[in-house]
Structures are given as structure tokens and as C-alpha cells.
Design a protein around this motif. Structure first.
Motif, PDB file in Angstrom:
ATOM      1  N   THR A 215     -18.252   0.778 -57.452  1.00 34.71           N
ATOM      2  CA  THR A 215     -17.818   0.878 -58.846  1.00 34.71           C
ATOM      3  C   THR A 215     -18.527  -0.162 -59.724  1.00 34.71           C
ATOM      4  O   THR A 215     -18.261  -0.242 -60.914  1.00 34.71           O
ATOM      5  N   GLN A 216     -19.420  -0.936 -59.119  1.00 33.52           N
ATOM      6  CA  GLN A 216     -20.221  -1.888 -59.919  1.00 33.52           C
ATOM      7  C   GLN A 216     -20.910  -1.119 -61.039  1.00 33.52           C
ATOM      8  O   GLN A 216     -21.396  -0.012 -60.799  1.00 33.52           O
ATOM      9  N   SER A 217     -20.947  -1.729 -62.229  1.00 30.78           N
ATOM     10  CA  SER A 217     -21.582  -0.993 -63.328  1.00 30.78           C
ATOM     11  C   SER A 217     -23.053  -0.792 -62.972  1.00 30.78           C
ATOM     12  O   SER A 217     -23.696  -1.630 -62.374  1.00 30.78           O
TER      13      SER A 217
ATOM     14  N   VAL B 211     -24.412   1.288 -60.806  1.00 28.76           N
ATOM     15  CA  VAL B 211     -24.747   1.941 -59.540  1.00 28.76           C
ATOM     16  C   VAL B 211     -24.884   3.453 -59.740  1.00 28.76           C
ATOM     17  O   VAL B 211     -25.914   4.048 -59.414  1.00 28.76           O
TER      18      VAL B 211
ATOM     19  N   LEU C 181     -26.336  -1.132 -50.729  1.00 29.81           N
ATOM     20  CA  LEU C 181     -25.047  -1.672 -51.186  1.00 29.81           C
ATOM     21  C   LEU C 181     -24.137  -1.985 -49.996  1.00 29.81           C
ATOM     22  O   LEU C 181     -23.465  -3.015 -49.970  1.00 29.81           O
TER      23      LEU C 181
ATOM     24  N   SER D 129     -15.502  -1.725 -54.324  1.00 29.87           N
ATOM     25  CA  SER D 129     -15.997  -2.634 -55.367  1.00 29.87           C
ATOM     26  C   SER D 129     -17.526  -2.530 -55.476  1.00 29.87           C
ATOM     27  O   SER D 129     -18.062  -2.599 -56.567  1.00 29.87           O
ATOM     28  N   SER D 130     -18.223  -2.265 -54.361  1.00 28.42           N
ATOM     29  CA  SER D 130     -19.676  -2.171 -54.541  1.00 28.42           C
ATOM     30  C   SER D 130     -20.071  -0.849 -55.195  1.00 28.42           C
ATOM     31  O   SER D 130     -21.042  -0.792 -55.935  1.00 28.42           O
TER      32      SER D 130
ATOM     33  N   GLU E  54     -24.926  -5.207 -48.347  1.00 23.65           N
ATOM     34  CA  GLU E  54     -24.544  -6.418 -49.088  1.00 23.65           C
ATOM     35  C   GLU E  54     -23.053  -6.714 -48.979  1.00 23.65           C
ATOM     36  O   GLU E  54     -22.586  -7.772 -49.382  1.00 23.65           O
TER      37      GLU E  54
END
Ligand code: HEM
Length: 492
Positions: free
Chosen positions: A132-134, A136, A269, A129-130, A272
Motif C-alpha cells: 500500500t506504499q504510495s 507501488v 518489495l 504495508s509494502s 525488503e
């Protein structure tokens, strides 16, 4: 006391014999190519140049799921059958990694590539999910571009009209990785001399390869007395030392500015990531960065080098690639910059890369094993048995890819015709490559710049000498020639 020990040893032996008996019995339900007594199929794999094509033929001729015996090693199953693969994916809850992935553990620890079960699942979810964050990957395109410009300069400055591109691409991918993962400027391209970090990575990869092919080093007991073990420890100390310093500096930076950074690297990332209310420890962070390096460095550099080799061999395909570049950049070839959106417009380059990954399967085999007995078409796939998913054989199976030895990017013109259980260069769900999109963007950026700046030409008399290791490699390098495109190209 002695009686107690005797009982324990007897119980362990009984378990072991029952376990082997169970495996051998169930394995008989699967076909096998002719077996030499004691040695099994050893002779099929003696010549590394022929090993993959022999295995592919065996698989195609025996229905795609066969048993394999390699001397006194525990037997295994091998597959190039899309239905069987779909079956394994359906039962992914009971599928773990093959045992030989433990060779990677001294380096990768419990990183994504080597861990299993709940530990893998929770980390995979969080990291996916980190990543595929828009935004990145979009942010990484700037780094791909900067390093690709250095690559063009390096090719320009070559003292000869031909080069072993694999060596150049290895330095390029490592530079890109260190910059995007940790914002460390390794500049191995510009300096040309490899850094200690790069040398150590190469060396550890070599030791792992040696363990895969040596019967004795396969056993931890014998490996610990070998010179390879000493070499591995020495180089892991270099890699760990560097990562330790970087992670410490990052922790300090985060204490000062928190999450407020605009351009985040992979390590930011990862720091976090929140897994069940906890952040990743320093050793977990090291394991993940190492896993990404291992998974992304040799794979991407080999893939890009083989694309260059194929377009040198196939000038008409290279012409078509150049036309696409001219259309996209409206004729302004040499210095035009790329963006995330522009890279997605390069449909033909995409097809050429995909066909290269099919013809020259970069990760020729991956290994799995079931954690409990599974039933497949009336046969039992026994627990704790290695299952070799021979990606090369899937990609060269004429039932899935007619004329499999022909380089034909048009196969990918209509993606709906590609079977997702037969074309698997990035592995299989749910453990598909996490860096797939990253690798595709990085490759497209560098290749687009090369095609716009140079005509890539065949080196007379050079032939690839491809051999399967963890990653496919050519024993005599990957040689191509470069001819600078004239300035008039901009006006074509
Ligand atoms: C052309 C380039 C690449 C190819 C052909 C490739 C191929 C693969 C394959 C076949 C697997 C599955 C391995 C297995 O099941 O044992 C895999 C896993 C993985 N790859 Fe890649 N890879 C490439 C580039 C990258 C890059 C650039 C990165 C990182 C930036 C990366 C990160 C990973 C990770 C983290 C995994 C483990 C996924 C998991 O088990 O959850 N790969 N890759």
C-alpha cells in the motif's frame, strides 16, 4: 508396551468420539434443509450447474445459517447471513481457514492464503504495508498498459469474428502478473503458445480442483497413490525451478545495487519486508509469489471475461461505458494512454465490474473454522467445524440485492447503500484480498482499451455454462464477438 499403546489408542478414540458428539449435538441447534439418511444433502450438489442456486435457496429459506451433511464427510455449517458474518469477523482472532485449504499447501506452502495465526498476521501486516506504499500500484499501471496494448493487437489479429475470451484473458493476466511480480517477460500473449510455467500452473490448479470434488483424493493417504499426485509433483518441480532461478538472480542483483532500484516489482518489495528483524527466506518468497499467482490469475481473467460477456448481452450498458470513455479521453479513443488517476475516473466502468463480481461471484465460497466454541444468538458454533461462507448466496440473496438475477450496475451508483457484510467478492476482513486494488486497476486498464477499440457483441446461441469450483468457470468457455470500432469514433 502393548498396554501403553492400547491406552494411547483408546484416548485418541475417546477424544475423537467426544469431539464428533460435541459437533453433532451443537449442530442440531441450527436449521437444515431436508436430509436423506446417510447421504445427507449429497443430491443437492450432484448437478454442478444447479448446486449454487440450490444452496442459495436453502440458505435464504432457512434464515441464512444452515448445517450441511455431505455423505460420510464431517458435517459443516454454511452461511449467507450478514449478521452471522459480522459475528465471525468480530471473533476473527478465533477464526482460521477451513481444513480443505491444505490441498493448496504442496504448491502454496505457508503463503498468505494458506497460513493462519501469528505466522499469517505478521506476514500480512508486512506485505500489506509494502503493497500500500504510495507509488507501488502507480508504477504497475505502465505494465498494465503495455500488456493491454498487446491484448488489443491479439484481438485485432483474431482469425475469426468470435473468440473464447477466457483463454485470451488467462494469458493476459499471467503476462501481467509475471511482469509486475518478478519482471519476467512471459509473453504468452504475443507467442500465443503457452510457456511451460503457464501449463504447469494450469495443471496444478486442475489437480487441486480434482481433490476438492473427489471423495477418495480428499484423503492424503489415497491421493499419494493417484496419477494426480504424480502430475502435481512434476508440475510443481517446473514452477519451483523457475522461481528458484529468478529469486537467485534477484539476490545477486540486490547484492550489487541494494534497494536503489527505481521501478520495483513485487518480489523486490517482498525482499525488503522486515518481520521481527528478519527478511523472508527463499522458500517463503516462493510461497508468497505462488500464493499471489494462484489468487490473482484465474480470478482476474474470469472476472474480465464475464464483464465482456455482460456488456455484449447489454448493449445499452456498453453504450454508456463508451460515452464515459469518450468524455474521459475527449473523443480520442483508440490510442490514448491511461494513468493511475485516469483509471480512478472511470466510475461507470467501476460499477459494471462490481455488478459483474456480484452476479457472477468469482470465488463462490470460502471456508473458515473456529478454533474454539463460539456463542451466536444462544447457539454454539463448535470448534474445528468447517464454516462455508457462500459468497454467491450472499450476492443472490433478495434481502440484500432485490432482483438478484438482473444485471444492474446502477446498484453501485451510491456505495453507501451497499452493505459491506453482504457484498464480499474479495472475501472478508481481516483476510480480505490483498490484490483487490491491483485487480481493479488491471481490469479497468484492459477493459477501457477494449471498449475504446471494439464493439463487443453477443455470439448467437451461446449461453454460459457456469459451474462452481475454487473459482467460478464456464464449462463451454466465455464467447463474445469483436467488431473493430471505425476511426470515425475518434471524432464522435
Ligand atoms: C477479480 C479478482 C480477484 C478476486 C475476485 C479475488 C478474491 C479473493 C478472495 C475471495 C479472497 C479470500 C480468500 C479466502 O478467504 O479464502 C482473496 C484472498 C487473496 N487474494 Fe484475491 N482476488 C482477486 C485478485 C487477486 C489478485 C490480482 C491478487 C494478487 C496480485 C490477489 C491476492 C490475494 C491474496 C494474497 C489473498 C490472501 C489474503 C490473506 O489471506 O491474507 N487476489 N482474494
Amino acid at each position: 508396551m502393548y498396554f501403553f499403546l492400547f491406552c494411547i489408542v483408546t484416548l485418541v478414540l475417546m477424544w475423537f468420539i467426544t469431539h464428533l458428539h460435541n459437533i453433532y449435538n451443537h449442530l442440531k441447534e441450527f436449521p437444515a434443509p431436508p436430509i436423506v439418511p446417510v447421504l445427507g444433502h449429497v443430491f443437492d450438489y450432484v448437478d454442478p450447474k444447479k448446486a449454487l442456486s440450490i444452496l442459495t435457496n436453502n440458505l435464504v429459506n432457512h434464515g441464512g445459517v444452515i448445517r450441511q451433511y455431505i455423505g460420510p464427510r464431517k458435517p459443516s455449517l454454511a452461511t449467507a447471513n450478514r449478521d452471522f458474518l459480522q459475528f465471525l469477523c468480530r471473533h476473527s482472532k478465533y477464526i482460521g481457514k477451513a481444513k480443505y485449504y491444505r490441498y493448496l499447501k504442496p504448491w502454496l506452502g505457508e503463503g498468505l492464503l494458506t497460513s493462519d495465526g501469528h505466522q499469517w498476521l505478521s506476514r500480512r501486516k508486512a506485505l500489506t504495508s509494502s503493497f500500500t506504499q504510495s507509488g507501488v500500484l502507480r508504477n504497475f499501471v505502465g505494465v498494465f498498459e503495455e500488456k493491454s496494448d498487446q491484448l488489443i493487437k491479439e484481438i485485432n489479429d483474431l482469425s475469426s469474428d468470435k473468440a473464447n475470451v477466457h483463454l485470451i484473458m488467462k494469458r493476459f493476466t499471467l503476462d501481467v502478473f509475471c511482469e509486475t511480480a518478478m519482471r519476467v517477460s512471459l509473453s504468452s500473449l504475443a507467442n500465443s503458445a503457452d510457456s511451460n510455467y503457464a501449463i504447469s500452473i494450469e495443471s496444478v490448479c486442475e489437480v487441486i480442483q480434482n481433490r476438492m470434488t473427489s471423495f477418495m483424493k480428499n484423503f492424503d493417504f489415497f491421493f499419494q497413490f493417484s496419477s494426480d499426485c504424480t502430475r502435481e509433483k512434476k508440475n510443481l518441480a517446473v514452477i519451483d525451478g523457475m522461481l528458484h532461478k529468478i529469486i537467485k538472480a534477484k539476490h545477486q542483483e540486490r547484492r550489487q545495487i541494494g534497494n536503489a532500484k527505481e521501478r520495483k516489482d513485487m518480489l523486490d518489495l517482498m525482499m525488503e519486508v522486515d518481520i521481527e528483524g528478519k527478511t523472508l527466506s527463499s522458500s517463503e518468497l516462493r510461497a508468497h509469489v505462488n500464493s499471489f499467482t494462484f489468487a490473482g490469475y484465474d480470478t482476474t481473467s474470469s472476472a474480465m471475461s464475464l464483464v465482456l460477456y455482460e456488456i455484449a448481452e447489454n448493449p445499452s450498458i456498453q453504450e454508456k461505458l463508451l460515452e464515459e470513455q469518450m468524455q474521459i479521453f475527449s473523443g480520442k479513443l483508440n490510442n490514448a494512454s491511461v494513468t493511475y488517476e485516469i483509471l480512478h475516473k472511470m466510475a461507470y466502468l467501476d460499477m459494471v465490474i462490481k455488478e459483474t463480481l456480484r452476479l457472477h461471484t468469482i470465488v463462490p465460497c470460502i471456508g473458515k473454522r473456529a478454533t474454539k466454541d463460539l456463542q451466536y444468538e444462544g447457539k454454539t458454533v463448535p470448534a474445528m467445524l468447517n464454516i462455508n461462507i457462500c459468497i454467491h448466496a450472499f450476492h443472490h440473496n433478495p434481502n440484500y440485492f432485490p432482483e438478484p438475477d438482473k444485471f444492474n450496475p446502477e446498484r453501485f451508483a451510491d456505495e453507501t447503500k451497499i452493505d459491506p457484510f453482504a457484498y464480499i467478492p474479495f472475501g472478508v476482513k481481516p483476510r480480505q484480498c490483498l490484490g483487490k486494488e491491483f485487480a481493479m486497476l488491471e481490469m479497468k486498464c484492459a477493459l477501457s482499451k477494449i471498449i475504446r477499440n471494439f464493439q463487443v457483441v453477443k455470439v448467437p446461441d451461446f449461453q454460459l455454462d457456469l459451474r462452481p469450483k475454487l473459482v467460478l468457470f464456464s464449462a463451454n468457455g466465455i464467447w463474445v464477438g469483436f467488431k473493430k470500432r471505425s476511426v470515425t469514433d475518434e471524432n464522435v
